[in-house]
Every structure is written in C-alpha cells, then in structure tokens.
Write a protein that holds these residues in place. Structure first.
Motif, PDB file in Angstrom:
ATOM      1  N   GLY A  75       0.769  -1.239   0.000  1.00  0.00           N
ATOM      2  CA  GLY A  75       0.000   0.000   0.000  1.00  0.00           C
ATOM      3  C   GLY A  75       0.796   1.283   0.000  1.00  0.00           C
ATOM      4  O   GLY A  75       0.228   2.370   0.157  1.00  0.00           O
ATOM      5  N   ILE A  76       2.102   1.189  -0.179  1.00  0.00           N
ATOM      6  CA  ILE A  76       2.925   2.402  -0.221  1.00  0.00           C
ATOM      7  C   ILE A  76       2.980   2.922  -1.651  1.00  0.00           C
ATOM      8  O   ILE A  76       3.222   2.163  -2.593  1.00  0.00           O
ATOM      9  N   GLN A  77       2.755   4.216  -1.839  1.00  0.00           N
ATOM     10  CA  GLN A  77       2.772   4.828  -3.164  1.00  0.00           C
ATOM     11  C   GLN A  77       4.209   4.924  -3.655  1.00  0.00           C
ATOM     12  O   GLN A  77       5.077   5.474  -2.965  1.00  0.00           O
ATOM     13  N   VAL A  78       4.473   4.406  -4.837  1.00  0.00           N
ATOM     14  CA  VAL A  78       5.847   4.311  -5.351  1.00  0.00           C
ATOM     15  C   VAL A  78       5.936   4.847  -6.771  1.00  0.00           C
ATOM     16  O   VAL A  78       5.020   4.683  -7.582  1.00  0.00           O
ATOM     17  N   GLU A  79       7.046   5.491  -7.059  1.00  0.00           N
ATOM     18  CA  GLU A  79       7.417   5.903  -8.419  1.00  0.00           C
ATOM     19  C   GLU A  79       8.826   5.380  -8.665  1.00  0.00           C
ATOM     20  O   GLU A  79       9.604   5.218  -7.716  1.00  0.00           O
ATOM     21  N   THR A  80       9.164   5.067  -9.905  1.00  0.00           N
ATOM     22  CA  THR A  80      10.510   4.580 -10.204  1.00  0.00           C
ATOM     23  C   THR A  80      11.239   5.511 -11.160  1.00  0.00           C
ATOM     24  O   THR A  80      10.633   6.073 -12.076  1.00  0.00           O
ATOM     25  N   LYS A  81      12.538   5.672 -10.918  1.00  0.00           N
ATOM     26  CA  LYS A  81      13.432   6.427 -11.800  1.00  0.00           C
ATOM     27  C   LYS A  81      14.721   5.613 -11.935  1.00  0.00           C
ATOM     28  O   LYS A  81      15.665   5.792 -11.166  1.00  0.00           O
ATOM     29  N   PHE A  82      14.735   4.710 -12.911  1.00  0.00           N
ATOM     30  CA  PHE A  82      15.844   3.783 -13.044  1.00  0.00           C
ATOM     31  C   PHE A  82      16.913   4.290 -14.010  1.00  0.00           C
ATOM     32  O   PHE A  82      16.724   5.271 -14.725  1.00  0.00           O
TER      33      PHE A  82
END
Length: 319
Positions: A75-82
C-alpha cells in the motif's frame, strides 16, 4: 543617423530590465537559500510517495523493481526512476529528493564516503555505514546475504585437479596467468593483495597478469574457459559462473571487502513499515537468487526486470 525614438526605447529597456531583476531576486529568495547561485531540488517526490532509483545496469534495475513492487504490495505509493548513473549522480539525487531509495552495495558505498576505509566484513562495513550516511540524512537498512563483488575464479577442472578451494590455494598452481581488468594489477584486492595477504606470486614470474578490458565479461570468461588464463576476476553474480561450471575461490582473510546488497533510504520517507518490508526482502535475497535473476533478464530468455522481480517476490511469499 540618430534613431527618432531612441530615448523612449532606452527608457522602456531600463524599466523591463529592472522588472526582470526584481523577479529574479524574488525567485532566489523563494528558494530559501543564502547562496544566490543555488538551485532548487529537481522534482522532489510528493509527500507520501517513495521514489525508487537504480544504477545504470540490469542488476540494479532488477533490485529496484523488487523494492518498488514489495512496497507497492503493502500500500505504499511508489514511483521509479531507473538507470540514473553512478554514485556521482545517485547520491546527489538522494540529497535533493529526486529519489528516496536505491539498492546499494555496502563496500562500494562506504568507499564513496571514505576511500581509505579498512572494514572488510559485512558487519563491520554496515556499522561504519550507519554513521557515514547520516551527514546526507540517509540511512541503510539490513544487508542481504546476496553479494556482487570481485572474485578469484577457476574452472572446475582446475579446482578438482589441484584441490583448490581458497585464494591461498593458488600457490599450488604457480606459475599461472591471471586475467582481469587493467586496474586489478594495482588494487588492494588484486595482484598486491594476492601477494601481500595470501603470499601468492611473491617470486618472479609466478603470476603473469593479463589485462582484459571487459570487467569479468564474455572475453574474460572465454579466456578462462579456453585456458588462455588459469585464474580470472569475475563478479559473483555473473550468470557465466553457472553456465560454464566455474568455481569461486573462498577468501577466508576477507581480502575483498563485502559487497552486500543493501537498501539506502532517505530519512524523509523512512517509516517503520518501509523498513520492515525492505528488511524482509533483504532476508530472503541470496547471491544465487541474483545470478538466476540476471540470467533471466540478460540471458536467452530476455525477461523484463519487472517480470523477473514479480516472480521472485511471489516465490518468496513477499507479494
């Protein structure tokens, strides 16, 4: 010839310039910095969101996916920048809030903060890191058993024929050729360490160093398998170890510093829940897992990092 409206034009230019200067000063003041040349953080994460970054190589992206999916599942809001780049880019990104979390390697991370560090074991390196990263308002969580580090590698035939199990055992096969990246000839865990720590190659012509430019890649593996070199420096998560039935020699003296996978997270997003989730991931992750994950993504299957991470998390009961 004089311009008829020159005075009017000049007055207009001066007024516009003054307005621009006031706007600039207002903008600088809004940054809240005493340094007028300072720049605002680049796209800090919105409150409550965790931005997961990665280095610019497949293994790091796989680990970033594992972290991101494990957090999202709870339930944690996540964004990725790989695929950001080296630490010269990822650490500033953590400092300015562009990212908040990245999979790291404890030995190399400590070397970033203290190039002269002397710690070698996982416990000692982690303890030093606890203090080292606090200046940047960061923290490290639990290390995984999984390590991706340099290793002295031989073929299974060489190991079996000569009863080799540790780096020190290489004294049984001198003279031999050792293949590795050019820097290995000068690194503390390279040729100097081989001599100083394990007493191998102290006599002339016992060890011939063969520089190979691909950092444990296909050329290095081929040279070892073809017996062009008898020992090679290959990273411990290389799928080539399994594919070619190669043997990693033990390092009982801890000449090569630990390089355990470890989450590096910004204090600004840390919570006990986040820590518990990532520590469970670390507790489940082994070097063998990393080899298998890399083989799926980089080998013939060409699986996406996203898919490989999801299946691993499912198998471990973490989704």
């Amino acid at each position: 010839m004089p311009t008829p409206n020159r005075g009017r034009v000049l007055r207009s230019v001066r007024v516009a310039a003054a307005a621009a200067a006031i706007a600039l000063l207002t903008t600088v003041s809004a940054c809240g910095s005493s340094d007028p040349t300072a720049t605002a953080p680049a796209s800090s994460a919105p409150a409550g969101k965790v931005v997961v970054g990665s280095f610019a190589f497949p293994e790091s992206e796989i680990l970033g996916e594992i972290y991101a999916q494990a957090l999202t599942a709870k339930g944690i809001q996540v964004e990725t920048k790989f695929n950001i780049g080296p630490r010269q880019q990822t650490i500033p990104a953590l400092r300015d809030g562009s990212i908040n979390l990245i999979p790291e390697y404890n030995g190399n991370l400590l070397a970033f903060y203290n190039p002269k560090y002397t710690e070698r074991t996982t416990a000692d390196v982690d303890k030093a890191l606890d203090t080292a990263v606090t200046a940047d308002k960061l923290r490290v969580l639990d290390s995984a058993k999984a390590e991706d580090k340099d290793a002295y590698v031989v073929t299974k035939k060489t190991a079996d024929d000569n009863q080799l199990s540790t780096i020190g055992d290489l004294s049984k096969i001198v003279p031999f050729k050792l293949g590795s990246n050019p820097q290995f000839g000068e690194l503390g865990y390279g040729i100097p360490g081989l001599k100083g720590v394990y007493g191998v190659g102290t006599k002339a012509k016992e060890v011939t160093f063969v520089p190979i430019e691909d950092f444990g890649g296909p050329d290095t593996v081929k040279a070892l398998v073809d017996n062009s070199v008898q020992v090679a420096d290959i990273y411990t998560t290389s799928p080539a170890l399994v594919a070619n039935n190669l043997v990693v020699l033990g390092d009982p003296e801890n000449m090569i510093s630990s390089q355990n996978v470890i989450p590096l997270v910004a204090d600004s997003v840390y919570t006990d829940q986040l820590g518990e989730i990532l520590n469970k991931v670390s507790a489940a992750l082994t070097t063998e897992d990393l080899i298998a994950l890399r083989d799926r993504v980089e080998g013939k299957e060409k699986a996406s990092a996203n898919a490989a991470a999801k299946e691993w998390l499912t198998q471990k009961g973490l989704l």
